[in-house]
Design a protein around this motif. Structure first.
Motif, PDB file in Angstrom:
ATOM      1  N   ILE A  73       0.860  -1.240  -0.107  1.00  0.00           N
ATOM      2  CA  ILE A  73       0.255   0.102  -0.091  1.00  0.00           C
ATOM      3  C   ILE A  73       0.980   1.041   0.034  1.00  0.00           C
ATOM      4  O   ILE A  73       1.893   1.386   0.698  1.00  0.00           O
ATOM      5  CB  ILE A  73      -0.973  -0.120   1.177  1.00  0.00           C
ATOM      6  N   ASP A  74       0.705   2.215  -0.854  1.00  0.00           N
ATOM      7  CA  ASP A  74       1.295   3.530  -0.739  1.00  0.00           C
ATOM      8  C   ASP A  74       0.458   4.489   0.153  1.00  0.00           C
ATOM      9  O   ASP A  74      -0.779   4.945  -0.433  1.00  0.00           O
ATOM     10  CB  ASP A  74       1.189   4.085  -2.250  1.00  0.00           C
ATOM     11  N   PRO A  75       0.983   4.718   1.393  1.00  0.00           N
ATOM     12  CA  PRO A  75      -0.073   5.415   2.186  1.00  0.00           C
ATOM     13  C   PRO A  75      -0.131   6.987   1.900  1.00  0.00           C
ATOM     14  O   PRO A  75      -0.550   7.806   2.481  1.00  0.00           O
ATOM     15  CB  PRO A  75       0.948   5.203   3.501  1.00  0.00           C
ATOM     16  N   THR A  76       0.819   7.314   0.784  1.00  0.00           N
ATOM     17  CA  THR A  76       1.026   8.807   0.692  1.00  0.00           C
ATOM     18  C   THR A  76      -0.188   9.277  -0.343  1.00  0.00           C
ATOM     19  O   THR A  76      -0.482  10.575  -0.486  1.00  0.00           O
ATOM     20  CB  THR A  76       2.377   9.116   0.027  1.00  0.00           C
ATOM     21  N   VAL A  77      -1.080   8.349  -0.956  1.00  0.00           N
ATOM     22  CA  VAL A  77      -1.916   8.633  -1.824  1.00  0.00           C
ATOM     23  C   VAL A  77      -3.088   9.350  -1.199  1.00  0.00           C
ATOM     24  O   VAL A  77      -3.515   8.792  -0.311  1.00  0.00           O
ATOM     25  CB  VAL A  77      -2.488   7.549  -2.789  1.00  0.00           C
ATOM     26  N   ALA A  78      -3.635  10.280  -1.770  1.00  0.00           N
ATOM     27  CA  ALA A  78      -4.716  11.190  -1.277  1.00  0.00           C
ATOM     28  C   ALA A  78      -5.985  10.416  -1.218  1.00  0.00           C
ATOM     29  O   ALA A  78      -6.183   9.739  -2.045  1.00  0.00           O
ATOM     30  CB  ALA A  78      -4.920  12.682  -1.821  1.00  0.00           C
ATOM     31  N   LEU A  79      -6.839  10.755  -0.332  1.00  0.00           N
ATOM     32  CA  LEU A  79      -8.206  10.141  -0.205  1.00  0.00           C
ATOM     33  C   LEU A  79      -9.133  10.867  -1.200  1.00  0.00           C
ATOM     34  O   LEU A  79      -8.592  11.895  -1.774  1.00  0.00           O
ATOM     35  CB  LEU A  79      -8.799  10.331   1.161  1.00  0.00           C
ATOM     36  N   ARG A  80      -9.843  10.112  -1.962  1.00  0.00           N
ATOM     37  CA  ARG A  80     -10.606  10.499  -3.101  1.00  0.00           C
ATOM     38  C   ARG A  80     -11.632  11.481  -3.046  1.00  0.00           C
ATOM     39  O   ARG A  80     -11.889  12.570  -3.943  1.00  0.00           O
ATOM     40  CB  ARG A  80     -11.264   9.310  -3.909  1.00  0.00           C
ATOM     41  N   HIS A  81     -12.421  11.537  -1.851  1.00  0.00           N
ATOM     42  CA  HIS A  81     -13.386  12.732  -1.789  1.00  0.00           C
ATOM     43  C   HIS A  81     -12.811  14.036  -1.873  1.00  0.00           C
ATOM     44  O   HIS A  81     -11.735  14.103  -0.998  1.00  0.00           O
ATOM     45  CB  HIS A  81     -14.358  12.434  -0.762  1.00  0.00           C
ATOM     46  N   PRO A  82     -13.233  15.070  -2.491  1.00  0.00           N
ATOM     47  CA  PRO A  82     -12.625  16.456  -2.407  1.00  0.00           C
ATOM     48  C   PRO A  82     -12.834  17.083  -0.947  1.00  0.00           C
ATOM     49  O   PRO A  82     -11.626  17.609  -0.388  1.00  0.00           O
ATOM     50  CB  PRO A  82     -13.611  17.302  -3.192  1.00  0.00           C
ATOM     51  N   ALA A  83     -13.530  16.632   0.007  1.00  0.00           N
ATOM     52  CA  ALA A  83     -13.726  17.008   1.647  1.00  0.00           C
ATOM     53  C   ALA A  83     -12.458  16.405   2.160  1.00  0.00           C
ATOM     54  O   ALA A  83     -12.123  17.037   3.226  1.00  0.00           O
ATOM     55  CB  ALA A  83     -14.689  16.500   1.831  1.00  0.00           C
ATOM     56  N   GLU A  84     -11.998  15.308   1.797  1.00  0.00           N
ATOM     57  CA  GLU A  84     -10.828  14.665   2.439  1.00  0.00           C
ATOM     58  C   GLU A  84      -9.467  14.446   1.762  1.00  0.00           C
ATOM     59  O   GLU A  84      -8.578  13.845   2.066  1.00  0.00           O
ATOM     60  CB  GLU A  84     -11.061  13.109   2.839  1.00  0.00           C
ATOM     61  N   ALA A  85      -9.486  15.139   0.632  1.00  0.00           N
ATOM     62  CA  ALA A  85      -8.470  15.169  -0.408  1.00  0.00           C
ATOM     63  C   ALA A  85      -7.156  15.669   0.192  1.00  0.00           C
ATOM     64  O   ALA A  85      -5.726  15.176  -0.321  1.00  0.00           O
ATOM     65  CB  ALA A  85      -8.854  15.771  -1.638  1.00  0.00           C
ATOM     66  N   ASP A  86      -7.051  16.338   1.272  1.00  0.00           N
ATOM     67  CA  ASP A  86      -5.797  16.795   1.699  1.00  0.00           C
ATOM     68  C   ASP A  86      -5.394  15.815   2.882  1.00  0.00           C
ATOM     69  O   ASP A  86      -4.368  16.364   3.467  1.00  0.00           O
ATOM     70  CB  ASP A  86      -5.831  18.142   2.463  1.00  0.00           C
ATOM     71  N   HIS A  87      -6.130  14.881   3.160  1.00  0.00           N
ATOM     72  CA  HIS A  87      -5.365  13.800   3.869  1.00  0.00           C
ATOM     73  C   HIS A  87      -4.856  12.452   3.167  1.00  0.00           C
ATOM     74  O   HIS A  87      -5.391  11.958   2.065  1.00  0.00           O
ATOM     75  CB  HIS A  87      -6.314  13.518   4.765  1.00  0.00           C
ATOM     76  N   PRO A  88      -3.719  11.889   3.371  1.00  0.00           N
ATOM     77  CA  PRO A  88      -3.292  10.698   2.579  1.00  0.00           C
ATOM     78  C   PRO A  88      -4.030   9.405   3.393  1.00  0.00           C
ATOM     79  O   PRO A  88      -4.403   9.506   4.450  1.00  0.00           O
ATOM     80  CB  PRO A  88      -1.925  10.686   3.024  1.00  0.00           C
ATOM     81  N   VAL A  89      -4.166   8.371   2.378  1.00  0.00           N
ATOM     82  CA  VAL A  89      -4.797   7.309   2.956  1.00  0.00           C
ATOM     83  C   VAL A  89      -4.054   6.534   4.276  1.00  0.00           C
ATOM     84  O   VAL A  89      -4.754   5.908   4.892  1.00  0.00           O
ATOM     85  CB  VAL A  89      -5.035   6.253   1.623  1.00  0.00           C
TER      86      VAL A  89
END
Length: 113
Positions: A73-89
């Motif tokens: 898993i790449d933990p640096t990829v951003a979450l998909r929803h625009p409201a959470e896009a500033d957080h990495p998975v």
């Protein structure tokens, strides 16, 4: 306050099956699709489709090791929803993978009155 409908009230959850599959693979990177499906309560085919989605979006890579797959898993990829896009998975995974750990100094400060 309105009451939830009987048909929907007991069926919704906070996490999607995509999140559940990702968390399961983070816990056990060599888990079989069948095992993930049993753990989550979905079909093995649904797990295969979700893994394909997660792989296409860059959240994980699949490597063949003998007859099994190993997921990274790449933990640096951003979450998909625009409201959470500033957080990495990785933030989401950390929440679920380390919840039994003892609190860090930062969380102790936040929890203190």
């Amino acid at each position: 306050m309105t009451q939830p409908s009987a048909a929907r009230g007991d069926q919704w959850t906070f996490l999607t099956n995509h999140a559940r599959v990702l968390i399961a693979l983070a816990r056990d990177p060599e888990a079989r699709g069948r095992d993930v499906a049993d753990q989550i309560g979905i079909t093995e085919r649904a797990v295969q489709l979700i893994v394909a989605d997660l792989e296409a979006a860059g959240y994980l890579t699949r490597t063949r090791v003998g007859r099994r797959n190993r997921y990274t898993i790449d933990p640096t990829v951003a979450l998909r929803h625009p409201a959470e896009a500033d957080h990495p998975v990785g933030d989401l995974l950390t929440t679920f993978l380390h919840r039994e750990d003892t609190p860090t100094a930062d969380t102790e400060r936040v929890a203190a009155p």
